[in-house]
Design a protein around this motif. Sequence first.
Motif, short mmCIF file in Angstrom:
data_model
loop_
_atom_site.label_atom_id
_atom_site.label_comp_id
_atom_site.label_asym_id
_atom_site.label_seq_id
_atom_site.Cartn_x
_atom_site.Cartn_y
_atom_site.Cartn_z
N ASP A 1 0.84 -1.20 0.00
CA ASP A 1 0.00 0.00 0.00
C ASP A 1 0.87 1.24 0.00
OD1 ASP A 1 -2.74 -1.11 0.25
OD2 ASP A 1 -1.97 -1.95 2.13
N GLY A 2 0.23 2.36 -0.30
CA GLY A 2 0.96 3.62 -0.25
C GLY A 2 0.29 4.67 -1.11
N PRO A 3 0.77 5.92 -1.00
CA PRO A 3 0.16 7.01 -1.76
C PRO A 3 0.49 6.94 -3.24
CG PRO A 3 2.10 7.79 -0.59
CD PRO A 3 1.91 6.37 -0.18
N SER A 4 -0.24 7.73 -4.04
CA SER A 4 0.03 7.71 -5.47
C SER A 4 1.42 8.28 -5.72
CB SER A 4 -1.02 8.51 -6.24
OG SER A 4 -1.28 9.71 -5.60
N GLY A 5 2.10 7.66 -6.69
CA GLY A 5 3.43 8.13 -7.05
C GLY A 5 4.54 7.52 -6.20
N SER A 6 4.19 6.59 -5.32
CA SER A 6 5.23 5.97 -4.49
C SER A 6 5.93 4.84 -5.24
CB SER A 6 4.64 5.44 -3.19
OG SER A 6 3.62 4.50 -3.45
N GLY A 7 5.45 4.51 -6.44
CA GLY A 7 6.08 3.46 -7.24
C GLY A 7 5.48 2.09 -6.98
N LYS A 8 4.36 2.10 -6.24
CA LYS A 8 3.71 0.83 -5.87
C LYS A 8 3.50 -0.13 -7.01
CE LYS A 8 -0.21 2.12 -4.52
NZ LYS A 8 -0.39 3.50 -4.66
N SER A 9 2.80 0.33 -8.04
CA SER A 9 2.39 -0.59 -9.11
C SER A 9 3.59 -1.20 -9.81
CB SER A 9 1.52 0.10 -10.15
OG SER A 9 0.43 0.70 -9.51
N THR A 10 4.55 -0.34 -10.17
CA THR A 10 5.74 -0.85 -10.86
C THR A 10 6.48 -1.85 -9.99
OG1 THR A 10 5.92 1.32 -11.85
CG2 THR A 10 7.84 -0.09 -12.05
N LEU A 11 6.66 -1.49 -8.73
CA LEU A 11 7.43 -2.35 -7.83
C LEU A 11 6.67 -3.64 -7.51
CD1 LEU A 11 8.94 0.39 -5.57
CD2 LEU A 11 10.23 -1.29 -6.89
N ALA A 12 5.35 -3.53 -7.32
CA ALA A 12 4.56 -4.73 -6.99
C ALA A 12 4.61 -5.70 -8.17
CB ALA A 12 3.12 -4.34 -6.68
N ARG A 13 4.54 -5.16 -9.39
CA ARG A 13 4.58 -6.00 -10.60
C ARG A 13 5.94 -6.69 -10.70
NH1 ARG A 13 3.21 -2.30 -14.07
NH2 ARG A 13 1.02 -2.85 -14.05
N MET A 14 7.01 -5.93 -10.47
CA MET A 14 8.36 -6.50 -10.56
C MET A 14 8.60 -7.55 -9.48
SD MET A 14 10.39 -2.95 -11.30
CE MET A 14 12.00 -3.47 -11.79
N LEU A 15 8.10 -7.27 -8.28
CA LEU A 15 8.27 -8.21 -7.17
C LEU A 15 7.54 -9.52 -7.49
CD1 LEU A 15 9.29 -8.67 -4.23
CD2 LEU A 15 7.06 -7.85 -3.46
N ALA A 16 6.31 -9.40 -8.00
CA ALA A 16 5.52 -10.59 -8.34
C ALA A 16 6.26 -11.42 -9.39
CB ALA A 16 4.14 -10.17 -8.85
N GLU A 17 6.81 -10.73 -10.38
CA GLU A 17 7.55 -11.42 -11.44
C GLU A 17 8.74 -12.19 -10.88
OE1 GLU A 17 7.12 -8.62 -15.04
OE2 GLU A 17 9.26 -9.09 -14.81
N GLN A 18 9.48 -11.53 -10.00
CA GLN A 18 10.67 -12.16 -9.40
C GLN A 18 10.31 -13.37 -8.56
OE1 GLN A 18 14.14 -11.11 -9.12
NE2 GLN A 18 13.77 -9.87 -10.94
N LEU A 19 9.17 -13.29 -7.88
CA LEU A 19 8.80 -14.38 -6.97
C LEU A 19 7.94 -15.44 -7.65
CD1 LEU A 19 7.85 -12.28 -3.77
CD2 LEU A 19 9.99 -13.52 -4.20
N GLY A 20 7.49 -15.16 -8.88
CA GLY A 20 6.60 -16.08 -9.59
C GLY A 20 5.19 -16.06 -9.01
N PHE A 21 4.78 -14.91 -8.46
CA PHE A 21 3.44 -14.74 -7.90
C PHE A 21 2.56 -14.03 -8.93
CE2 PHE A 21 4.30 -14.53 -3.00
CZ PHE A 21 5.02 -15.69 -3.07
N LEU A 22 1.23 -14.11 -8.73
CA LEU A 22 0.34 -13.30 -9.56
C LEU A 22 0.31 -11.89 -8.99
CD1 LEU A 22 -2.80 -15.51 -10.27
CD2 LEU A 22 -0.88 -14.99 -11.77
N TYR A 23 0.09 -10.94 -9.89
CA TYR A 23 0.03 -9.54 -9.46
C TYR A 23 -1.39 -9.02 -9.67
CZ TYR A 23 0.31 -4.51 -9.98
OH TYR A 23 0.06 -3.17 -9.87
N LEU A 24 -1.95 -8.39 -8.63
CA LEU A 24 -3.27 -7.77 -8.79
C LEU A 24 -3.18 -6.28 -8.48
CD1 LEU A 24 -6.26 -8.33 -9.49
CD2 LEU A 24 -6.71 -8.41 -7.04
N ASP A 25 -3.46 -5.49 -9.52
CA ASP A 25 -3.46 -4.04 -9.42
C ASP A 25 -4.88 -3.62 -9.04
OD1 ASP A 25 -3.60 -1.33 -9.96
OD2 ASP A 25 -2.88 -1.48 -12.03
N THR A 26 -5.12 -3.42 -7.73
CA THR A 26 -6.51 -3.16 -7.32
C THR A 26 -6.98 -1.78 -7.79
OG1 THR A 26 -5.89 -2.33 -5.12
CG2 THR A 26 -6.33 -4.69 -5.33
#
Length: 229
Positions: free
Chosen positions: A9-34
């Motif tokens: 979680d975090g405010p807009s512009g904190s890089g959440k979406s980009t980082l969450a997507r990259m983290l999911a990719e690295q871990l082999g998890f699914l990513y959900l952009d709520t």
Amino acid sequence: MKPYSIAIDGPSGSGKSTLARMLAEQLGFLYLDTGAIYRAVGLYASRAGAETTDEAAVTALLSRLQKITFRHEDGVQRVYLGDEDVSIAIRSPEASIHASHVAANPGVRSFLLDMQREFAENHNVVMDGRDIGTVVLPDASLKVFLTATAERRAERRYAELVARGIEEDFNQVLTDIKERDQRDIERAISPLRPAADAVILDTTELDLTGSLDALLDLAHTRLGLGGGV
Ligand code: DC
């Protein structure tokens, strides 16, 4: 075994979406952009002719909402509303405004809660949003609250706009970010705040690689995943 879930979680512009997507990719998890889900609901409601600030009108439309799905096409995650790819349409400035209106609507939030939770029931997931650690997944395996100063977030947003050839005044970008923070924090329902057990990660002084490394390190030390850095 219960799947892993990582809440970001975090405010807009904190890089959440980009980082969450990259983290999911690295871990082999699914990513959900709520955020994309709120954006799709806002788009649907505005197209259906509702004033998106009209809580009762928008709530009344929810029973006819087309299914919102995420599909991977050529390695890119696309967002569908029914059969239509709305990935581009949900990113317009108007769509952002409609999204923030419907996100403040309690009827919409409770309608979307089960959908988000179901997603995490059957898959290892990284989910990003505003209330994932506090409301959607209170038992998440790892909760991270990403922050950065408003100035730094505005700089990143400004650089993004410049890269896309969009001219904006930096001070306007900064003012917009501060106003959005205020709205998210002061919202009566699911306001933006870190969960009591969230790890606060301040990315003001970190670039993308440094931020991703910090997240991977957390996944490694807290969950034993990803091999660390
Ligand atoms: O992250 P974003 O800008 O795509 O989010 C779109 C809107 O939805 C924004 O106004 C914040 C809101 N939102 C929310 O209230 N709760 C979430 N879990 C995700 C997004």
